[in-house]
Motif scaffolding. Structure first.
Motif, PDB file in Angstrom:
ATOM      1  N   UNK A  12       4.590   3.529  -2.810  1.00 48.93           N
ATOM      2  CA  UNK A  12       5.929   3.944  -2.340  1.00 48.93           C
ATOM      3  C   UNK A  12       6.911   4.188  -3.490  1.00 48.93           C
ATOM      4  N   UNK A  13       6.839   3.372  -4.527  1.00 46.35           N
ATOM      5  CA  UNK A  13       7.812   3.514  -5.628  1.00 46.35           C
ATOM      6  C   UNK A  13       7.698   4.874  -6.313  1.00 46.35           C
ATOM      7  N   UNK A  14       6.476   5.380  -6.383  1.00 51.57           N
ATOM      8  CA  UNK A  14       6.292   6.737  -6.931  1.00 51.57           C
ATOM      9  C   UNK A  14       6.486   7.788  -5.846  1.00 51.57           C
ATOM     10  N   UNK A  15       5.895   7.541  -4.681  1.00 47.41           N
ATOM     11  CA  UNK A  15       5.970   8.518  -3.575  1.00 47.41           C
ATOM     12  C   UNK A  15       7.427   8.851  -3.235  1.00 47.41           C
ATOM     13  N   UNK A  16       8.266   7.802  -3.154  1.00 49.29           N
ATOM     14  CA  UNK A  16       9.687   8.023  -2.826  1.00 49.29           C
ATOM     15  C   UNK A  16      10.553   8.097  -4.082  1.00 49.29           C
ATOM     16  N   UNK A  17       9.917   7.961  -5.244  1.00 49.57           N
ATOM     17  CA  UNK A  17      10.585   8.118  -6.528  1.00 49.57           C
ATOM     18  C   UNK A  17      11.839   7.244  -6.635  1.00 49.57           C
ATOM     19  N   UNK A  18      11.623   5.923  -6.684  1.00 46.28           N
ATOM     20  CA  UNK A  18      12.746   4.992  -6.782  1.00 46.28           C
ATOM     21  C   UNK A  18      12.463   3.909  -7.822  1.00 46.28           C
ATOM     22  N   UNK A  19      13.527   3.367  -8.429  1.00 46.68           N
ATOM     23  CA  UNK A  19      13.322   2.264  -9.382  1.00 46.68           C
ATOM     24  C   UNK A  19      12.746   1.037  -8.669  1.00 46.68           C
ATOM     25  N   UNK A  20      11.968   0.245  -9.398  1.00 43.53           N
ATOM     26  CA  UNK A  20      11.331  -0.948  -8.822  1.00 43.53           C
ATOM     27  C   UNK A  20      12.348  -1.877  -8.156  1.00 43.53           C
ATOM     28  N   UNK A  21      13.455  -2.155  -8.857  1.00 47.37           N
ATOM     29  CA  UNK A  21      14.430  -3.133  -8.340  1.00 47.37           C
ATOM     30  C   UNK A  21      15.054  -2.669  -7.024  1.00 47.37           C
ATOM     31  N   UNK A  22      15.261  -1.337  -6.914  1.00 47.03           N
ATOM     32  CA  UNK A  22      15.878  -0.791  -5.707  1.00 47.03           C
ATOM     33  C   UNK A  22      14.892  -0.831  -4.536  1.00 47.03           C
ATOM     34  N   UNK A  23      13.621  -0.579  -4.839  1.00 50.95           N
ATOM     35  CA  UNK A  23      12.595  -0.654  -3.800  1.00 50.95           C
ATOM     36  C   UNK A  23      12.468  -2.089  -3.278  1.00 50.95           C
ATOM     37  N   UNK A  24      12.526  -3.052  -4.192  1.00 48.60           N
ATOM     38  CA  UNK A  24      12.434  -4.471  -3.800  1.00 48.60           C
ATOM     39  C   UNK A  24      13.649  -4.860  -2.944  1.00 48.60           C
ATOM     40  N   UNK A  25      14.840  -4.396  -3.368  1.00 52.59           N
ATOM     41  CA  UNK A  25      16.067  -4.700  -2.631  1.00 52.59           C
ATOM     42  C   UNK A  25      15.992  -4.152  -1.203  1.00 52.59           C
ATOM     43  N   UNK A  26      15.574  -2.890  -1.079  1.00 54.24           N
ATOM     44  CA  UNK A  26      15.443  -2.263   0.238  1.00 54.24           C
ATOM     45  C   UNK A  26      14.463  -3.014   1.127  1.00 54.24           C
ATOM     46  N   UNK A  27      13.343  -3.406   0.539  1.00 57.93           N
ATOM     47  CA  UNK A  27      12.313  -4.157   1.259  1.00 57.93           C
ATOM     48  C   UNK A  27      12.847  -5.526   1.692  1.00 57.93           C
ATOM     49  N   UNK A  28      13.533  -6.211   0.767  1.00 59.93           N
ATOM     50  CA  UNK A  28      14.072  -7.549   1.067  1.00 59.93           C
ATOM     51  C   UNK A  28      15.108  -7.498   2.191  1.00 59.93           C
TER      52      UNK A  28
END
Length: 403
Positions: free
Chosen positions: A116-132
């Motif tokens: 997802x981090x590559x597929x949706x092209x987002x920084x790791x921290x932002x992907x974790x925040x969204x998931x959390x």
């Protein structure tokens, strides 16, 4: 599609300013598009859309192209090469495109699409925040936020009605359709520059996303009221409020930026609106003067802007975790202070263009437990999810102050 050298080079120059000089994408493009008077609407659309596309998919394209920031000119061309290859565009015989590994690019794209981090092209921290914060919902929302934003107009009822605007735009070759549940909204079938039309110049409409139009509707302003737009900015919502008040009563548009209020004055003039008074917030005195004197207050709070990523894709790369902490504190302070402008029996709308509960529901929940907040009752709250609406992500809460 045939690629034209001057358009590709203009795109590369824009990307250099956005990625390497930290400039805002919309401002960069505004300047780039003025560069050559001979460019037609298709040329301009190519530069704008290609630039935004490469900004949106920066992480994915950089991984495929095997380049790292800061991107030199050669690397920017490699990002462009990935963009063109994935769209099936035939690359011309220019030195910049020599030896393009077409099959490898497509293979890498397929490989990375499972992450997802590559597929949706987002920084790791932002992907974790969204998931959390959003759990399973995050997947659908970040996917929707990577789609191209639609162009939505809000008709100004002081100057025209929806059918008149539709007809005028159709005569300019611009097709639109109404949006159910939004009496003044028109959606364009195809993206085009509406600012050059006479209908726009005559103040018949503004460009305003469908979700944003719901904020003034929730506030339900009535003619003759005294209303404050506490974080007015350039005034999209203040103009909407004033038009719903039929120019009767008073809208006090407050902001900490003078240049934004100057822009609002220009827009109000074009809209034929004369019941807006702009006030610069220079100190807490500006707010204290209004304590207990306002019928309805809109707090369109500063936020992460996550809900409007589709129109500001560079936000993904500019946002930092520290900023989010600061902005949550700012939201909390603004709620405590600006809510005191509401009269007993009056109402407050708190809104953000974010989909994160920490900026939304949690802010309101916390506010209602604090001294000032105990005077309010939560009437209604709603999150507008991009994956469901197809429009911007927004949150809004309506609160009533006890009599």
């Amino acid at each position: 599609m045939r690629l034209h050298r001057n358009l590709v080079f203009a795109t590369i120059d824009s990307l250099n300013l956005i990625f390497n000089k930290g400039k805002q994408a919309d401002k960069v493009l505004k300047n780039t598009l003025k560069r050559d008077k001979r460019w037609g609407s298709r040329d301009r659309a190519f530069i704008a859309e290609t630039t935004y596309d490469i900004v949106r998919w920066k992480r994915l394209y950089a991984e495929i192209a095997e380049v790292k920031e800061p991107f030199d000119r050669t690397n920017l061309f490699r990002l462009f090469t990935v963009w063109a290859t994935l769209r099936g565009i035939r690359l011309p015989d220019w030195p910049q495109f020599e030896g393009t590994p077409t099959r490898k690019i497509k293979g890498r794209f397929d490989e990375l699409s499972s992450n997802r981090r590559f597929r949706e092209s987002i920084p790791d921290w932002l992907d974790k925040l969204g998931q959390d914060e959003l759990g399973k919902k995050w997947d659908a929302e970040i996917g929707a936020l990577n789609e191209l934003a639609k162009v939505i107009l809000r008709v100004n009822p002081l100057k025209a009605d929806v059918k008149t605007v539709q007809k005028a735009l159709k005569e300019n070759g611009i097709d639109t359709h109404p949006i159910k549940g939004l009496p003044y909204a028109l959606e364009l079938f195809e993206r085009t520059n509406v600012f050059v039309t006479d209908a726009f110049k005559n103040g018949w409409f503004e460009v305003q996303d469908a979700s944003s139009q719901k904020v003034a509707a929730l506030l339900d302003p009535q003619p003759g009221m005294r209303i404050a737009d506490a974080c007015a900015g350039a005034g999209g919502k203040a103009l909407h409020i004033a038009s719903l008040m039929e120019n009767k009563g008073q809208v006090i548009a407050l902001d900490i930026y003078d240049n934004k209020l100057a822009e609002l004055k220009k827009r109000a003039k074009r809209n034929g609106i004369h019941n807006i008074e702009t006030r610069l917030i220079e100190s807490t005195k500006s707010i204290k003067k209004l304590f207990g004197k306002i019928d309805k207050v809109l707090i369109d709070a500063p936020c992460s802007g996550l809900g409007v990523l589709r129109r500001n894709p560079d936000t993904k790369w500019k946002l930092q975790p520290e900023f989010l902490k600061e902005i949550r504190q700012t939201q909390s302070d603004i709620l405590d202070s600006y809510s005191r402008m509401v009269k007993p029996g009056g109402q407050l709308v708190y809104a953000t263009c974010s989909i994160l509960p920490s900026e939304n529901q949690e802010q309101i929940k916390s506010f209602l437990t604090r001294e000032t907040g105990k005077e309010f009752i939560l009437e209604k709250e709603e999150t507008l999810w991009p994956s469901k609406t197809g429009y911007d992500g927004f949150y809004m809460a309506l609160l009533t102050k006890k009599s």
